[in-house]
Design a protein around this motif. Structure first.
Motif, mmCIF file in Angstrom:
data_model
loop_
_atom_site.group_PDB
_atom_site.id
_atom_site.type_symbol
_atom_site.label_atom_id
_atom_site.label_comp_id
_atom_site.label_asym_id
_atom_site.label_seq_id
_atom_site.Cartn_x
_atom_site.Cartn_y
_atom_site.Cartn_z
ATOM 1 N N UNK A 102 20.731 -0.311 -5.511
ATOM 2 C CA UNK A 102 20.269 1.073 -5.605
ATOM 3 C C UNK A 102 19.137 1.103 -6.622
ATOM 4 N N UNK A 103 18.166 1.964 -6.378
ATOM 5 C CA UNK A 103 17.055 2.120 -7.318
ATOM 6 C C UNK A 103 16.776 3.608 -7.461
ATOM 7 N N UNK A 104 16.625 4.078 -8.700
ATOM 8 C CA UNK A 104 16.367 5.502 -8.926
ATOM 9 C C UNK A 104 15.110 5.689 -9.760
ATOM 10 N N UNK A 105 14.575 6.902 -9.662
ATOM 11 C CA UNK A 105 13.391 7.264 -10.438
ATOM 12 C C UNK A 105 13.737 7.659 -11.871
ATOM 13 N N UNK A 106 14.976 8.072 -12.076
ATOM 14 C CA UNK A 106 15.364 8.620 -13.378
ATOM 15 C C UNK A 106 15.184 7.563 -14.464
ATOM 16 N N UNK A 107 14.515 7.958 -15.529
ATOM 17 C CA UNK A 107 14.424 7.096 -16.711
ATOM 18 C C UNK A 107 13.603 5.824 -16.475
ATOM 19 N N UNK A 108 12.663 5.858 -15.506
ATOM 20 C CA UNK A 108 11.799 4.688 -15.281
ATOM 21 C C UNK A 108 10.424 5.172 -14.837
ATOM 22 N N UNK A 109 9.390 4.587 -15.412
ATOM 23 C CA UNK A 109 8.020 4.953 -15.033
ATOM 24 C C UNK A 109 7.641 4.252 -13.730
ATOM 25 N N UNK A 110 6.559 4.705 -13.108
ATOM 26 C CA UNK A 110 6.085 4.055 -11.884
ATOM 27 C C UNK A 110 5.776 2.580 -12.137
ATOM 28 N N UNK A 111 5.201 2.286 -13.319
ATOM 29 C CA UNK A 111 4.856 0.886 -13.647
ATOM 30 C C UNK A 111 6.115 0.017 -13.686
ATOM 31 N N UNK A 112 7.167 0.546 -14.357
ATOM 32 C CA UNK A 112 8.429 -0.211 -14.440
ATOM 33 C C UNK A 112 9.014 -0.431 -13.041
ATOM 34 N N UNK A 113 8.936 0.615 -12.212
ATOM 35 C CA UNK A 113 9.493 0.507 -10.857
ATOM 36 C C UNK A 113 8.707 -0.487 -10.010
ATOM 37 N N UNK A 114 7.379 -0.478 -10.165
ATOM 38 C CA UNK A 114 6.548 -1.450 -9.434
ATOM 39 C C UNK A 114 6.901 -2.875 -9.845
ATOM 40 N N UNK A 115 7.072 -3.089 -11.159
ATOM 41 C CA UNK A 115 7.441 -4.427 -11.656
ATOM 42 C C UNK A 115 8.788 -4.856 -11.089
ATOM 43 N N UNK A 116 9.748 -3.910 -11.118
ATOM 44 C CA UNK A 116 11.101 -4.221 -10.639
ATOM 45 C C UNK A 116 11.078 -4.528 -9.139
ATOM 46 N N UNK A 117 10.315 -3.733 -8.378
ATOM 47 C CA UNK A 117 10.217 -3.956 -6.931
ATOM 48 C C UNK A 117 9.630 -5.337 -6.641
ATOM 49 N N UNK A 118 8.583 -5.710 -7.385
ATOM 50 C CA UNK A 118 7.975 -7.037 -7.192
ATOM 51 C C UNK A 118 8.979 -8.140 -7.543
ATOM 52 N N UNK A 119 9.720 -7.917 -8.651
ATOM 53 C CA UNK A 119 10.731 -8.906 -9.061
ATOM 54 C C UNK A 119 11.785 -9.068 -7.958
ATOM 55 N N UNK A 120 12.265 -7.929 -7.417
ATOM 56 C CA UNK A 120 13.276 -7.997 -6.360
ATOM 57 C C UNK A 120 12.729 -8.765 -5.150
ATOM 58 N N UNK A 121 11.529 -8.402 -4.712
ATOM 59 C CA UNK A 121 10.960 -9.051 -3.521
ATOM 60 C C UNK A 121 10.819 -10.554 -3.749
ATOM 61 N N UNK A 122 10.311 -10.907 -4.928
ATOM 62 C CA UNK A 122 10.090 -12.336 -5.228
ATOM 63 C C UNK A 122 11.403 -13.102 -5.350
ATOM 64 N N UNK A 123 12.503 -12.383 -5.681
ATOM 65 C CA UNK A 123 13.798 -13.075 -5.789
ATOM 66 C C UNK A 123 14.603 -12.987 -4.482
ATOM 67 N N UNK A 124 13.937 -12.536 -3.414
ATOM 68 C CA UNK A 124 14.584 -12.573 -2.096
ATOM 69 C C UNK A 124 15.272 -11.293 -1.663
ATOM 70 N N UNK A 125 15.226 -10.241 -2.480
ATOM 71 C CA UNK A 125 15.848 -8.968 -2.090
ATOM 72 C C UNK A 125 14.910 -8.248 -1.126
ATOM 73 N N UNK A 126 15.427 -7.904 0.041
ATOM 74 C CA UNK A 126 14.612 -7.229 1.059
ATOM 75 C C UNK A 126 15.105 -5.817 1.362
ATOM 76 N N UNK A 127 16.307 -5.485 0.908
ATOM 77 C CA UNK A 127 16.912 -4.172 1.204
ATOM 78 C C UNK A 127 17.105 -3.395 -0.095
ATOM 79 N N UNK A 128 16.756 -2.118 -0.066
ATOM 80 C CA UNK A 128 16.930 -1.266 -1.255
ATOM 81 C C UNK A 128 17.434 0.112 -0.816
ATOM 82 N N UNK A 129 18.338 0.692 -1.622
ATOM 83 C CA UNK A 129 18.761 2.085 -1.435
ATOM 84 C C UNK A 129 17.974 2.913 -2.454
#
Length: 299
Positions: free
Chosen positions: A88-115
């Motif tokens: 699960x990923x939420x907007x609360x308490x995270x900036x767009x930059x942090x979310x972009x970094x996290x999304x890239x990290x997830x993709x690079x570590x093989x995560x393809x599905x997100x809620x």
């Protein structure tokens, strides 16, 4: 009289046989906060893994400690199982930059599905300026994630009315979400009416019913109060007098959920999402009844 009984038997056999079709299931877990809860979680994951769910999701709190636990569970699922992990990923308490970094990290570590969720606002927060459709757009700008979003057959507690809530869901789908998973419900008619309204609004993705197998009715009343979910009178009656009888409560809870999935399956529902509360027993039994079973190993 014998003919009448035979009719009943046939309709029951037919309804159970109908369920052994191409049913897809997915499961939700939450990150544990104690070693004991961690053991329960991993026992449940191991018990449910052979059912070959489409994906398993792991919830996510606004504070960073819970977030770290979510990432830890996701990484371990990826490493130790064959399951598709969907954080699960939420907007609360995270900036767009942090979310972009996290999304890239997830993709690079093989995560393809997100809620993708807006997230619960902390007490006293100002009105939100970013919404789940913004998060969907942000994720799709990083990579072609398979994205699930939330839907509310009985209307989101923050929505001014049902129409506004439906328009908001359409925004999430138009931003690129692949499916909507509903809040748990017990009024099947409310789900079916909602599904019809989604079709009329041009929402053309699967509206996956979220099923909550109930073992603790007191806890359920608390959840329902927070989430705007109505508990029909028949459900109150089912659990009446069972406060100190967990064994019977489990049997009643399984029976309620099995009845729901049988009706929904006959209405053409092929995908079910189970809120497991990190417990496997009821979910496993319900899946078994749906015809979702471990694959027999080839000799």
């Amino acid at each position: 009289m014998a003919f009448h009984h035979a009719q009943h038997a046939n309709s029951l056999n037919q309804s159970l046989a109908d369920l052994n079709g191409d049913i897809n299931v997915s499961f939700e877990f939450f990150p544990p906060s104690t070693p004991e809860m961690e053991q329960i979680l991993w026992n449940s994951i191991q018990r449910l893994e052979p059912l070959n769910p489409k994906f398993v999701s792991v919830t996510y709190g606004a504070n960073s400690g819970v977030r770290d636990r979510t990432h830890g569970v996701i990484e371990r699922i990826q490493k130790e199982t064959n399951l598709v992990a969907a954080p699960h990923l939420t907007l609360v308490d995270a900036s767009d930059e942090e979310l972009l970094d996290l999304a890239k990290h997830y993709w690079n570590s093989g995560v393809r599905n997100i809620v993708a969720l807006r997230g619960d606002l902390p007490e006293g927060s100002p009105k939100p300026t970013r919404f789940a459709n913004d998060l969907v757009r942000l994720l799709k700008s990083v990579a072609d994630f398979d994205i699930s979003v939330a839907a509310y057959p009985e209307v989101h507690p923050d929505a001014p009315n049902a129409q506004a809530d439906l328009i908001n869901l359409k925004r999430k789908i138009d931003a690129g979400a692949n499916r909507a998973i509903t809040q748990f419900f017990f009024d099947i008619e409310s789900y079916l009416r909602f599904r019809d309204r989604c079709v009329a609004a041009g929402i053309d993705v699967e509206i996956v019913p979220g099923i909550l197998p109930v073992t603790n009715f007191k806890q359920l009343k608390r959840f329902a109060g927070m989430t705007n979910v109505s508990l029909p009178r028949w459900l109150h009656r089912q659990f009446e007098g069972l406060d100190d009888d967990p064994g019977t409560r489990s049997l009643v809870g399984a029976n309620v959920a099995i009845d729901m999935v049988k009706v929904l399956s006959r209405e053409g529902v092929k995908d079910f999402h189970f809120y497991t509360l990190n417990r496997a027993e009821l979910t496993y039994a319900i899946c078994h009844t749906l015809g979702v079973r471990p694959q027999a190993k080839a000799e």
